[in-house]
Write a protein that holds these residues in place. Structure first.
Motif, PDB file in Angstrom:
ATOM      1  N   SER A 164      -8.177  -4.697   1.588  1.00 22.68           N
ATOM      2  CA  SER A 164      -8.719  -5.351   0.400  1.00 22.68           C
ATOM      3  C   SER A 164      -8.562  -6.864   0.498  1.00 22.68           C
ATOM      4  CB  SER A 164      -8.010  -4.854  -0.866  1.00 22.68           C
ATOM      5  OG  SER A 164      -8.150  -3.466  -1.014  1.00 22.68           O
TER       6      SER A 164
ATOM      7  N   PRO B  35      -6.044  -7.418  -9.322  1.00 23.87           N
ATOM      8  CA  PRO B  35      -6.171  -6.558 -10.515  1.00 23.87           C
ATOM      9  C   PRO B  35      -5.417  -5.246 -10.380  1.00 23.87           C
ATOM     10  CG  PRO B  35      -8.306  -7.484  -9.891  1.00 23.87           C
ATOM     11  CD  PRO B  35      -7.352  -7.811  -8.788  1.00 23.87           C
ATOM     12  N   ARG B  36      -5.290  -4.734  -9.177  1.00 23.98           N
ATOM     13  CA  ARG B  36      -4.535  -3.490  -8.996  1.00 23.98           C
ATOM     14  C   ARG B  36      -3.046  -3.703  -9.252  1.00 23.98           C
ATOM     15  NH1 ARG B  36      -7.761  -2.714  -3.429  1.00 23.98           N
ATOM     16  NH2 ARG B  36      -9.778  -2.126  -4.317  1.00 23.98           N
ATOM     17  N   LEU B  37      -2.545  -4.902  -8.914  1.00 21.34           N
ATOM     18  CA  LEU B  37      -1.133  -5.191  -9.172  1.00 21.34           C
ATOM     19  C   LEU B  37      -0.845  -5.294 -10.663  1.00 21.34           C
ATOM     20  CD1 LEU B  37      -0.484  -7.869  -6.386  1.00 21.34           C
ATOM     21  CD2 LEU B  37       0.044  -5.438  -6.318  1.00 21.34           C
TER      22      LEU B  37
ATOM     23  N   ALA C  35      -4.474  -1.854  -0.184  1.00 19.69           N
ATOM     24  CA  ALA C  35      -4.093  -3.252  -0.036  1.00 19.69           C
ATOM     25  C   ALA C  35      -4.459  -3.838   1.316  1.00 19.69           C
ATOM     26  CB  ALA C  35      -2.582  -3.419  -0.278  1.00 19.69           C
TER      27      ALA C  35
ATOM     28  N   GLU D 190      -9.596  -8.593  -4.792  1.00 22.21           N
ATOM     29  CA  GLU D 190      -9.666  -7.164  -5.094  1.00 22.21           C
ATOM     30  C   GLU D 190      -8.282  -6.585  -5.354  1.00 22.21           C
ATOM     31  OE1 GLU D 190     -13.562  -5.994  -2.329  1.00 22.21           O
ATOM     32  OE2 GLU D 190     -11.525  -5.836  -1.527  1.00 22.21           O
ATOM     33  N   LEU D 191      -7.270  -7.141  -4.708  1.00 24.31           N
ATOM     34  CA  LEU D 191      -5.922  -6.586  -4.804  1.00 24.31           C
ATOM     35  C   LEU D 191      -5.209  -6.980  -6.081  1.00 24.31           C
ATOM     36  CD1 LEU D 191      -3.490  -5.102  -3.610  1.00 24.31           C
ATOM     37  CD2 LEU D 191      -2.999  -7.145  -2.241  1.00 24.31           C
TER      38      LEU D 191
ATOM     39  N   ILE E  78      -1.504   1.960  -3.478  1.00 21.14           N
ATOM     40  CA  ILE E  78      -2.745   1.257  -3.807  1.00 21.14           C
ATOM     41  C   ILE E  78      -3.394   0.808  -2.504  1.00 21.14           C
ATOM     42  CG2 ILE E  78      -1.954   0.451  -6.065  1.00 21.14           C
ATOM     43  CD1 ILE E  78      -1.329  -2.251  -4.771  1.00 21.14           C
TER      44      ILE E  78
ATOM     45  N   GLU F 102       0.823  -1.201   0.000  1.00 23.72           N
ATOM     46  CA  GLU F 102       0.000   0.000   0.000  1.00 23.72           C
ATOM     47  C   GLU F 102       0.862   1.258   0.000  1.00 23.72           C
ATOM     48  OE1 GLU F 102      -3.199   1.648   3.161  1.00 23.72           O
ATOM     49  OE2 GLU F 102      -3.792  -0.174   2.086  1.00 23.72           O
TER      50      GLU F 102
ATOM     51  N   ARG G  56       5.257 -10.139  -9.847  1.00 23.88           N
ATOM     52  CA  ARG G  56       3.801 -10.117  -9.651  1.00 23.88           C
ATOM     53  C   ARG G  56       3.260 -11.531  -9.440  1.00 23.88           C
ATOM     54  NH1 ARG G  56       2.726  -6.975 -13.596  1.00 23.88           N
ATOM     55  NH2 ARG G  56       2.321  -8.559 -15.152  1.00 23.88           N
TER      56      ARG G  56
ATOM     57  N   GLY H  38      -1.908  -3.484 -12.981  1.00 28.90           N
ATOM     58  CA  GLY H  38      -1.740  -2.170 -13.583  1.00 28.90           C
ATOM     59  C   GLY H  38      -0.470  -1.449 -13.184  1.00 28.90           C
ATOM     60  N   LEU H  39       0.435  -2.108 -12.443  1.00 29.41           N
ATOM     61  CA  LEU H  39       1.661  -1.460 -11.971  1.00 29.41           C
ATOM     62  C   LEU H  39       2.799  -1.742 -12.944  1.00 29.41           C
ATOM     63  CD1 LEU H  39       1.429  -2.302  -8.162  1.00 29.41           C
ATOM     64  CD2 LEU H  39       0.840  -0.154  -9.281  1.00 29.41           C
TER      65      LEU H  39
END
Length: 325
Positions: free
Chosen positions: A255, A262-264, A252, A259-260, A250, A245, A275, A266-267
């Motif tokens: 979450s 998909p956010r990874l 984290a 949920e977490l 983001i 986080e 990842r 995009g990094l």
């Protein structure tokens, strides 16, 4: 020497059902026998381990939240308003299970540089229950007295001495005057330097340093060797998510893994191999924490080492840190 004084404040917003009366303590002499009321859905408590400290002391400020399953409290970031204190260290635990309720704990080590009365501000924790309704709980502000380290009865100003006879030669007077001017100049310079250092804000601890140190402290507890596997991975997962986080900005900690992930994706600064290992650690940790999956001790140690490696490999380069600064 006075025993340490603990201040504890706990508030929770929960109203009794219609027609229900607040219960009385059955242990009170002469009180009627009544049934105990149910715990509120969310409870918040804050405390300091000392009400009075000196400038050379440090104190610990603790925040603890317990909630019913299905309720997600939103613990605030503590650090912007410290009531004049300086943040020395911080740590986090949870969520853990305690009597069927989820429990989060945060602790902060604080220090003061000036004598006076300090006020830790009121804390508010919003939450959302399983039906989507929102609420909040509050804890009051806490007063802390910071005192001087001088011994009782010590005088800051000494009594004047009787005047001495002046020497006949003017040179001793000239030398003394010159030495006095020099000492005054040095004193003024020291005061200015000290004031500048006090006004200069302390740089925050980088996320990777904070995470690695927290992992080392957790490892020294030897929870895996003691068979406390679930507790170990609850705390390790909290440290790891808190690092993600802060490092990548983001959400984290609060979450779920689903949920977490998909956010990874995009990094851009998170390579695909790292990842994938991050996803492996998160999913395997969930199995241990919630499904109580049993692994051999060597595999548990490998998962713990995997989280340490991910933090090390995602540490910002010096050029990146300078760019952010």
């Amino acid at each position: 020497m006075k025993a340490p004084l603990f201040l504890l404040a706990a508030f929770a917003l929960a109203a009794p059902a219609p027609g229900q009366e607040a219960s009385m303590d059955p242990g009170t002499v002469g009180s009627p026998e009544v049934t105990a009321t149910a715990l509120p859905p969310v409870e918040l408590s804050v405390a300091v381990d000392k009400a009075e400290v000196t400038i050379s002391d440090q104190l610990t400020y603790t925040v603890e939240v317990t909630a019913e399953p299905g309720i997600d409290p939103e613990l605030p970031e503590f650090g912007e308003d410290l009531g004049g204190f300086r943040l020395v260290d911080m740590g986090a635990e949870g969520p853990t299970l305690l009597d069927g309720r989820r429990r989060w704990k945060r602790w902060y080590t604080l220090a003061a540089d000036l004598v006076g009365t300090y006020v830790l501000p009121e804390m508010t924790v919003p939450y959302k229950d399983a039906s989507g309704d929102r609420g909040q709980v509050k804890a009051p502000r806490i007063f802390v007295e910071v005192k001087t380290v001088l011994e009782p009865g010590t005088k800051d100003i000494r009594d004047l001495k009787a005047p001495e006879a002046l020497p006949s030669s003017p040179w001793p007077i000239i030398l003394l005057a010159g030495a006095a001017v020099l000492l005054i100049g040095v004193g003024v310079a020291v005061v200015l330097v000290v004031r500048r250092r006090r006004r200069r804000p302390q740089p925050p601890v980088p996320p990777h340093e904070q995470a690695l140190e927290a992992m080392r402290r957790l490892g020294r507890q030897q929870l895996l060797e003691k068979g406390e596997v679930q507790r170990f991975f609850f705390e390790l997962s909290e440290i790891f998510r808190f690092y993600l986080e802060r490092r990548f900005s983001i959400l984290a900690v609060e979450s779920t893994t689903e949920e977490l992930l998909p956010r990874l994706l995009g990094l851009a600064e998170l390579p695909a191999p790292v990842r994938e290992r991050t996803e492996e650690f998160l999913r395997q940790s969930d199995l241990i924490k919630f499904a109580k999956t049993v692994y051999e001790l060597d595999e548990l140690r490998r998962l713990a080492e995997l989280s340490y490696q991910i933090v090390t490999e995602t540490t910002p380069r010096a050029s990146e840190q300078e760019g952010r600064g």
